[in-house]
Design a protein around this motif. Sequence first.
Motif, PDB file in Angstrom:
ATOM      1  N   GLY A  37      13.430  11.463  12.165  1.00 20.66           N
ATOM      2  CA  GLY A  37      13.537  10.097  12.659  1.00 20.66           C
ATOM      3  C   GLY A  37      12.259   9.481  13.185  1.00 20.66           C
ATOM      4  N   GLU A  38      11.113  10.051  12.845  1.00 18.94           N
ATOM      5  CA  GLU A  38       9.852   9.496  13.338  1.00 18.94           C
ATOM      6  C   GLU A  38       9.630   8.054  12.892  1.00 18.94           C
ATOM      7  N   GLN A  39      10.227   7.684  11.754  1.00 17.43           N
ATOM      8  CA  GLN A  39      10.051   6.325  11.248  1.00 17.43           C
ATOM      9  C   GLN A  39      10.662   5.272  12.167  1.00 17.43           C
ATOM     10  N   GLY A  40      11.546   5.693  13.055  1.00 16.52           N
ATOM     11  CA  GLY A  40      12.184   4.756  13.970  1.00 16.52           C
ATOM     12  C   GLY A  40      11.504   4.656  15.322  1.00 16.52           C
ATOM     13  N   GLU A  41      10.489   5.469  15.556  1.00 20.20           N
ATOM     14  CA  GLU A  41       9.812   5.441  16.851  1.00 20.20           C
ATOM     15  C   GLU A  41       9.027   4.150  17.034  1.00 20.20           C
ATOM     16  N   LYS A  42       8.920   3.710  18.287  1.00 21.43           N
ATOM     17  CA  LYS A  42       8.292   2.428  18.588  1.00 21.43           C
ATOM     18  C   LYS A  42       6.858   2.353  18.091  1.00 21.43           C
ATOM     19  N   SER A  43       6.120   3.453  18.200  1.00 19.25           N
ATOM     20  CA  SER A  43       4.716   3.444  17.784  1.00 19.25           C
ATOM     21  C   SER A  43       4.578   3.174  16.298  1.00 19.25           C
ATOM     22  N   TYR A  44       5.493   3.737  15.490  1.00 21.10           N
ATOM     23  CA  TYR A  44       5.426   3.497  14.053  1.00 21.10           C
ATOM     24  C   TYR A  44       5.966   2.115  13.708  1.00 21.10           C
ATOM     25  N   ARG A  46       5.688  -0.513  15.455  1.00 20.51           N
ATOM     26  CA  ARG A  46       4.643  -1.493  15.753  1.00 20.51           C
ATOM     27  C   ARG A  46       3.685  -1.618  14.586  1.00 20.51           C
ATOM     28  N   LEU A  47       3.423  -0.487  13.927  1.00 19.27           N
ATOM     29  CA  LEU A  47       2.544  -0.490  12.763  1.00 19.27           C
ATOM     30  C   LEU A  47       3.246  -1.083  11.554  1.00 19.27           C
ATOM     31  N   ASN A  48       4.465  -0.624  11.299  1.00 14.58           N
ATOM     32  CA  ASN A  48       5.247  -1.045  10.139  1.00 14.58           C
ATOM     33  C   ASN A  48       6.648  -1.425  10.605  1.00 14.58           C
ATOM     34  N   PRO A  49       6.905  -2.703  10.803  1.00 16.44           N
ATOM     35  CA  PRO A  49       8.196  -3.128  11.345  1.00 16.44           C
ATOM     36  C   PRO A  49       9.407  -2.670  10.534  1.00 16.44           C
ATOM     37  N   GLN A  50       9.222  -2.425   9.224  1.00 22.66           N
ATOM     38  CA  GLN A  50      10.351  -1.940   8.425  1.00 22.66           C
ATOM     39  C   GLN A  50      10.714  -0.496   8.736  1.00 22.66           C
ATOM     40  N   GLY A  51       9.765   0.257   9.255  1.00 22.12           N
ATOM     41  CA  GLY A  51      10.029   1.655   9.559  1.00 22.12           C
ATOM     42  C   GLY A  51      10.246   2.500   8.327  1.00 22.12           C
ATOM     43  N   GLU A  60      -8.537  -2.758   9.178  1.00 25.81           N
ATOM     44  CA  GLU A  60      -7.656  -3.394  10.159  1.00 25.81           C
ATOM     45  C   GLU A  60      -6.399  -3.959   9.519  1.00 25.81           C
ATOM     46  N   TRP A  61      -6.226  -3.705   8.242  1.00 34.01           N
ATOM     47  CA  TRP A  61      -5.158  -4.340   7.468  1.00 34.01           C
ATOM     48  C   TRP A  61      -4.194  -3.289   6.961  1.00 34.01           C
ATOM     49  N   GLY A  62      -2.892  -3.604   7.022  1.00 30.76           N
ATOM     50  CA  GLY A  62      -1.901  -2.649   6.552  1.00 30.76           C
ATOM     51  C   GLY A  62      -0.923  -3.261   5.573  1.00 30.76           C
ATOM     52  N   LEU A  63      -0.323  -2.406   4.751  1.00 37.56           N
ATOM     53  CA  LEU A  63       0.573  -2.876   3.695  1.00 37.56           C
ATOM     54  C   LEU A  63       1.672  -1.855   3.460  1.00 37.56           C
ATOM     55  N   GLY A  64       2.916  -2.343   3.394  1.00 39.06           N
ATOM     56  CA  GLY A  64       4.049  -1.503   3.042  1.00 39.06           C
ATOM     57  C   GLY A  64       4.542  -1.804   1.645  1.00 39.06           C
ATOM     58  N   GLN A  65       5.590  -1.082   1.240  1.00 39.63           N
ATOM     59  CA  GLN A  65       6.214  -1.198  -0.075  1.00 39.63           C
ATOM     60  C   GLN A  65       5.323  -0.595  -1.169  1.00 39.63           C
ATOM     61  N   SER A  66       5.824   0.467  -1.781  1.00 38.98           N
ATOM     62  CA  SER A  66       4.998   1.269  -2.695  1.00 38.98           C
ATOM     63  C   SER A  66       4.462   0.479  -3.879  1.00 38.98           C
TER      64      SER A  66
END
Length: 211
Positions: A37-44, A46-51, A60-66
């Motif tokens: 369940g680490e994907q649900g932790e607040k720290s993650y 904050r990085l990726n709201p979708q978890g 400084e830039w991040g991107l989700g979705q493979s």
Amino acid sequence: MLKLYGYWRSSASFRVRIVLGLKGIVYEQIPVNLRSGEQGEKSYRRLNPQGLVPFLVDGEWGLGQSVAIMEYLDETYPAYPLLPSSPQERARVRQIVGMIACDVHPLNNLRVLNYLESEFGVRQQQQETWYLHWIRETFRALEQMLSACSGIYCVGDEVTLADCMLVPQIYNARRYNMDISVFPNIQRIHDNCMALQAFADAAPERQPDAQ
């Protein structure tokens, strides 16, 4: 250095690792344990709201979705292009990508299976039946398509994003004891891909967080 947040057995993370390997990109892997369940932790979150995983950080830039990540890497690291030059072949690659990313993966995602169990009491054996049904539905159509468009790989004789999508989906199917040999084109392309170092190195069992 790029950072890739992922999980060793996540097929979506597997796809991105293949692309990174094909392009020879040096990156840091940061494991996110989906089972604990680490994907649900607040720290993650904050990085990726979708978890979800994977998540790519570039400076400084991040991107989700493979799929978005793979296309971003293909555009920013043009060596070893993963989309053909022909508009027709590019469209075919995108069709195959969509078949897996849209028609199979959302229905078989871990969070969907967990929801089926927690909300509807779907037992393990029923989950497996569900899981394999949606893979077979897409593989039947894909096998027929590959008879017309494949060469060594899914679309012609060069590796494309279609291959990067297909191989992890086969890994998932085999986890549930699906017989891939009934799809000879899919089996052949998988074997050709896995002979390449980038595909072999990206395999789940070779990841530092493999269990």
